[in-house]
Design a protein around this motif. Structure first.
Motif, PDB file in Angstrom:
ATOM      1  N   LYS A 127       0.842  -1.193   0.000  1.00  9.79           N
ATOM      2  CA  LYS A 127       0.000   0.000   0.000  1.00  9.79           C
ATOM      3  C   LYS A 127       0.880   1.246   0.000  1.00  9.79           C
ATOM      4  O   LYS A 127       1.927   1.286   0.647  1.00  9.79           O
ATOM      5  CB  LYS A 127      -0.921   0.019   1.224  1.00  9.79           C
ATOM      6  N   VAL A 128       0.443   2.259  -0.739  1.00  9.09           N
ATOM      7  CA  VAL A 128       1.203   3.499  -0.823  1.00  9.09           C
ATOM      8  C   VAL A 128       0.285   4.680  -0.516  1.00  9.09           C
ATOM      9  O   VAL A 128      -0.936   4.619  -0.710  1.00  9.09           O
ATOM     10  CB  VAL A 128       1.839   3.685  -2.214  1.00  9.09           C
ATOM     11  N   LYS A 129       0.908   5.752  -0.058  1.00  6.58           N
ATOM     12  CA  LYS A 129       0.138   6.946   0.275  1.00  6.58           C
ATOM     13  C   LYS A 129       1.029   8.176   0.149  1.00  6.58           C
ATOM     14  O   LYS A 129       2.108   8.241   0.728  1.00  6.58           O
ATOM     15  CB  LYS A 129      -0.409   6.875   1.697  1.00  6.58           C
ATOM     16  N   ALA A 130       0.592   9.127  -0.658  1.00  9.13           N
ATOM     17  CA  ALA A 130       1.297  10.400  -0.746  1.00  9.13           C
ATOM     18  C   ALA A 130       1.147  11.134   0.580  1.00  9.13           C
ATOM     19  O   ALA A 130       0.113  11.024   1.245  1.00  9.13           O
ATOM     20  CB  ALA A 130       0.743  11.238  -1.889  1.00  9.13           C
TER      21      ALA A 130
ATOM     22  N   THR B 237      -7.084  10.792   1.297  1.00  9.50           N
ATOM     23  CA  THR B 237      -7.537   9.431   1.585  1.00  9.50           C
ATOM     24  C   THR B 237      -6.407   8.598   2.177  1.00  9.50           C
ATOM     25  O   THR B 237      -5.240   9.017   2.181  1.00  9.50           O
ATOM     26  CB  THR B 237      -8.048   8.761   0.303  1.00  9.50           C
ATOM     27  N   GLY B 238      -6.740   7.418   2.648  1.00 11.16           N
ATOM     28  CA  GLY B 238      -5.767   6.529   3.261  1.00 11.16           C
ATOM     29  C   GLY B 238      -4.901   5.828   2.245  1.00 11.16           C
ATOM     30  O   GLY B 238      -4.999   6.085   1.028  1.00 11.16           O
TER      31      GLY B 238
END
Length: 291
Positions: A251-254, A259-260
């Motif tokens: 999983k990646v997230k800026a 959002t998650g």
């Protein structure tokens, strides 16, 4: 690039020594070099040095002319995305551009001073809806990309506004690393890998091959490079201690995303241009094919 005077002289004398008329006139056997047959004070040596110096001067002038032509072409050609990337990397913190130009006067600076002033070590440019987006980052003490400081970013933006083409809109993206959460199931060879009390797989030399392989894949990505789950799988399967590897989740997230974390399906491109592993969960299971 111009040859040295000695290189030119050697090429000339080598060919001259091969001529039958020269060998006959000087009584040469063809086995000795020019310097072994003629002293530094000989007329032949002086003449060849003069000829070599003249040729070197001509080749040096050709180099200067080529550089001048290249500079003129660079100034005349349309500014491509590659040009914006090169200019972003050429930005020098704490220095001013030459008046009415898009470059710096570095004639009085050492190579180390120039390198230290060029704070943008990573850059990539894209265009969308007539807007040029430039992702940038500096190099941290650990050798990995990091976001620019507020002062560096302000200077870079001012610099780009000054050198950009009229009418072109530029947006600089300077963001912390995208976070990455990885979960793996590793079926290992018990004869090669030992599971420590804290659940980490270690080799007899104390290294942690699975974690090191994951880190190598992520930190080895080029700036704004594409992360592929298949590349991570291949790196894990190449480890002698790993019999079967299964990527259960990535999983990646800026950093600034509303959002998650988002599950990676196939591949992913970082919003900031680079990733930081914030979570790596490895479930080790011994490989056993006996039913």
């Amino acid at each position: 690039m111009a040859r040295t005077i000695e290189e030119i002289k050697k090429d000339m004398t080598t060919e001259w020594m091969k001529q039958p008329a020269v060998m006959s006139a000087y009584g040469l056997d063809g086995k000795k070099a020019f310097k072994d047959c003629f002293s530094a004070a000989s007329l032949e040596n002086i003449l060849f040095y003069v000829f070599a110096f003249a040729v070197w001067s001509l080749e040096s002038l050709f180099d200067l002319h080529r550089n001048e032509v290249d500079l003129l072409i660079e100034r005349l050609e349309p500014h491509t995305l590659r040009w914006y990337v090169a200019k972003a990397k050429n930005y020098m913190q704490g220095y001013s551009l030459v008046t009415d130009c898009d470059y710096y006067d570095t004639s009085k600076l050492s190579a180390s001073e120039i390198e230290a002033a060029r704070v943008v070590k990573y850059a990539v440019a894209t265009e969308k809806n007539t807007v040029v987006y430039i992702k940038v980052a500096r190099q941290g003490e650990d050798g990995n990309p990091q976001s620019l400081t507020a002062g560096q970013l302000a200077g870079l933006r001012s610099y780009l506004e000054e050198i950009k083409d009229a009418g072109v809109s530029i947006q600089v993206r300077n963001e912390p690393a995208d976070s990455m959460q990885i979960s793996l199931v590793i079926y290992y060879d018990p004869t090669l890998l030992t599971i420590s009390s804290n659940g980490t797989g270690v080799l007899p030399d104390g290294s942690e091959p699975v974690r090191e392989a994951v880190k190598s894949v992520i930190t080895g990505l080029p700036f704004n490079g594409v992360f592929r789950k298949s590349d991570l799988m291949a790196a894990l399967q190449d480890l002698p201690c790993v019999k079967v590897a299964d990527i259960t989740s990535v999983k990646v997230k800026a950093k600034n995303a509303v959002t998650g974390p988002v599950e990676v399906v196939g591949y992913s491109v970082p919003e900031s241009g680079y990733y930081e592993i914030t979570s790596l969960d490895v479930d080790y299971k011994p490989y056993n094919t006996v039913g």
